[in-house]
Design an enzyme around this catalytic site. Structure first.
Site, mmCIF file in Angstrom:
data_model
loop_
_atom_site.group_PDB
_atom_site.id
_atom_site.type_symbol
_atom_site.label_atom_id
_atom_site.label_comp_id
_atom_site.label_asym_id
_atom_site.label_seq_id
_atom_site.Cartn_x
_atom_site.Cartn_y
_atom_site.Cartn_z
ATOM 1 N N GLN A 35 -43.238 2.279 17.508
ATOM 2 C CA GLN A 35 -43.280 1.155 18.429
ATOM 3 C C GLN A 35 -41.972 0.371 18.339
ATOM 4 O O GLN A 35 -41.339 0.291 17.280
ATOM 5 C CB GLN A 35 -44.487 0.253 18.155
ATOM 6 C CG GLN A 35 -44.450 -0.537 16.867
ATOM 7 C CD GLN A 35 -45.760 -1.277 16.646
ATOM 8 O OE1 GLN A 35 -46.836 -0.688 16.675
ATOM 9 N NE2 GLN A 35 -45.672 -2.578 16.410
ATOM 10 N N GLU A 51 -27.594 -28.461 7.379
ATOM 11 C CA GLU A 51 -27.624 -29.344 6.211
ATOM 12 C C GLU A 51 -26.275 -29.309 5.479
ATOM 13 O O GLU A 51 -26.088 -28.494 4.598
ATOM 14 C CB GLU A 51 -28.762 -28.916 5.288
ATOM 15 C CG GLU A 51 -30.115 -28.899 5.974
ATOM 16 C CD GLU A 51 -31.270 -28.509 5.057
ATOM 17 O OE1 GLU A 51 -31.157 -28.638 3.824
ATOM 18 O OE2 GLU A 51 -32.305 -28.069 5.587
ATOM 19 N N MET A 101 -36.012 -34.838 7.846
ATOM 20 C CA MET A 101 -36.736 -34.198 6.743
ATOM 21 C C MET A 101 -37.089 -35.238 5.683
ATOM 22 O O MET A 101 -36.405 -35.394 4.669
ATOM 23 C CB MET A 101 -35.899 -33.054 6.179
ATOM 24 C CG MET A 101 -35.692 -31.944 7.188
ATOM 25 S SD MET A 101 -34.631 -30.602 6.606
ATOM 26 C CE MET A 101 -33.008 -31.352 6.742
#
Length: 547
Positions: A252, A321, A387
């Site tokens: 697949q 970051e 965050m």
């Protein structure tokens, strides 16, 4: 996210919970309207129940009203995706205003958390007709889940959960514009942690999420690149591991987590999936990306929209970051670099794609928020995710001990501006709309060892032992190994022996969600799905708290 890429170190066994489906059918028109109560999980002192209404008639069902009694010893404590009222032990659940009509053959699911062990409802009616199709049952059916979980996990998942094929109509989430519930899926979780996309379904999290962040894609040579090809699109899944119970084949075109996410979206079409690039480990490439934002954006578009998986992703997330500041590496691109990169991404991806960013939550004066023009980028972003965790931890080995995700400041906090409210207020003061800010929650704790003081502010000798990394542990572990002993600044902490941990609980998350609502925020996000319990305690608190 301030979590390093530890593909081979992360682990975690998921305990499957037995499900008992209790069908109660009613004759309604040409065909039946069927109501099924299923215990999604049962931990003795509480349980989660999923209620599914299926329109088996040949006509559209414009509205529904479900009435039932609960036996003594159990009550509904919280609920979602339906409006529920109670009179003594009698409950009435009606369709949410945003939920559309049920087409012939379609289903709709809603859920509730109850106190005590699962007990099947009594005297059930739907739209005034008996759910039993004749006389209303007066005693609960005999098939029900055990009131205590098994002492050892089953070797194979129970056949009743999840279904081998997606439901005709999956659980419906609120339409776009409602509160966002955004969860990170870490690609390396499929290794030692044994956390796969299917676990998002079996935990009940799929019915509560609005968006999934797939973390992470890499940034190399100023381009978006694959993070882990095996986990992303090569790993073959067995039927038992697969979301829809169908095994992968060798030939697949797409396997791995990408294909599993495709299956998840087929079952839960209201969930959007966003591919996040960067993170603590892979943010270094953004410096070069900032030198040619257009080339970077083109590389990202070509990767995200690769024909093999273009239907899986609804947009891109940038987890840099940190721009014009230091993380694992330092960047000196200047305050406009982030804004320029985001502008190029929006131009390339177009107005219909989701473009988001996870950013610093350093609310101190002259800190990382002040180093970058986040406000200048906001018009090209769907939302920002400061965050609001990892403020404190055993990276300062000797302490002082402090909660890693304080909602507010408190007397003795080690660093001014290192709390969620400080970050939110600073971002709002710069002109960022509140509804484009999401509040961050950690589904893990940070801890020290060698601690003698129970309250925050104690000294330590190093990081507390953790399952996968010293100083870090999942909530699902800590709730049992080091139960909460106190709260401070809207979050919890615990001292057990010489170890001291801080982490959020369903109770503290409820308080944080109240804050998010009061501030007019757009919702909440969390790092990351595998840290929650197998029945999704924390995401349930997020979802219910946001309303």
């Amino acid at each position: 996210m301030k979590i390093s890429l530890r593909r081979a170190l992360w682990a975690g066994a998921v305990v499957a919970v037995t499900v008992a489906a209790v069908p109660m059918t009613s004759a309604f028109g040409a065909g039946n309207v069927t109501t099924t109560f299923a215990a999604a999980s049962d931990w003795g002192t509480g349980h989660e129940t999923r209620v599914t209404i299926t329109n088996g008639t040949d006509a559209s069902l414009a509205t529904w009203r479900l009435e039932f009694d609960l036996p003594a010893g159990t009550t509904i404590g919280s609920f979602w995706d339906a409006d529920v009222t109670r009179t003594n032990n009698h409950y009435v659940a009606v369709k949410k205003s945003w939920a559309g009509a049920l087409a012939p053959g379609a289903s709709f699911s809603w859920g509730y958390n109850g106190t005590g062990p699962y007990k099947a409802p009594l005297n059930c009616t739907i739209n005034g007709a008996s759910c039993g199709g004749g006389t209303t049952p007066t005693t609960p059916p005999t098939t029900r889940p055990p009131t205590t979980p098994p002492t050892t996990p089953p070797t194979t998942p129970p056949t009743t959960r999840p279904p081998t094929t997606p439901p005709t109509t999956p659980p419906t989430n609120p339409p776009p514009g409602g509160k966002k519930v955004v969860g990170y899926f870490a690609q390396w979780g499929v290794y030692a942690r044994n956390y796969h996309v299917k676990n998002i379904v079996t935990s009940g999290s799929a019915a509560k999420l609005t968006h999934i962040m797939y973390a992470f894609g890499n940034t190399t040579n100023g381009q978006c690149t694959i993070g882990d090809s095996y986990a992303d699109y090569e790993k073959a899944y067995t039927a038992a591991e697969s979301v829809n119970g169908v095994a992968d084949t060798w030939d697949q075109p797409l396997r791995g987590s990408f294909n599993q996410l495709r299956k998840l979206k087929a079952a839960y079409p209201n969930i959007k999936v966003i591919w996040s690039f960067g993170g603590w480990t892979w943010s270094g490439g953004f410096t070069q990306a900032a030198q040619n934002p257009t080339a970077f954006a083109n590389s990202c578009y070509n990767l995200v929209e690769d024909p093999r998986w273009a239907d899986v992703f609804d947009g891109i997330d940038i987890d840099w970051e940190y721009p014009n500041a230091c993380g694992l590496t330092c960047d000196a691109s200047g305050p406009n670099a982030f804004k320029n990169v985001v502008s190029a991404l929006r131009t390339r991806f177009g107005s219909s794609a989701l473009v988001t960013a996870a950013i610093t939550a350093d609310g101190s004066n002259g800190g990382k928020i002040d180093a970058t023009d986040y406000a200048g980028a906001i018009n090209n972003l769907n939302w920002l995710m400061p965050m609001t965790y990892d403020y404190f931890g055993a990276f300062a080995a000797q302490g002082p001990t402090a909660p890693h995700s304080p909602l507010t400041s408190y007397t003795g906090i080690p660093q001014a501006g290192f709390n969620s409210d400080a970050a939110i207020q600073k971002l709002k003061s710069k002109g960022i709309p509140a509804n484009k800010l999401l509040l961050g929650v950690g589904f893990y704790g940070r801890g020290w060892t060698g601690v003698t003081q129970a309250a925050p502010g104690g000294t330590a000798t190093g990081a507390a032992p953790g399952t996968y990394e010293a100083g870090i542990e999942d909530y699902k572990v800590l709730k049992n190994t080091c139960p909460v002993t106190g709260t401070v600044a809207g979050t919890a902490y615990a001292k057990c022996g010489s170890n001291w941990w801080s982490y959020d609980t369903p109770s503290t998350i409820n308080g944080k969600m109240s804050y998010a609502n009061n501030q007019g925020l757009g919702g909440s996000f969390f790092w990351e799905l595998s840290g929650d319990t197998s029945n999704g305690e924390l995401i349930t608190a997020v979802k219910n708290g946001l309303g």
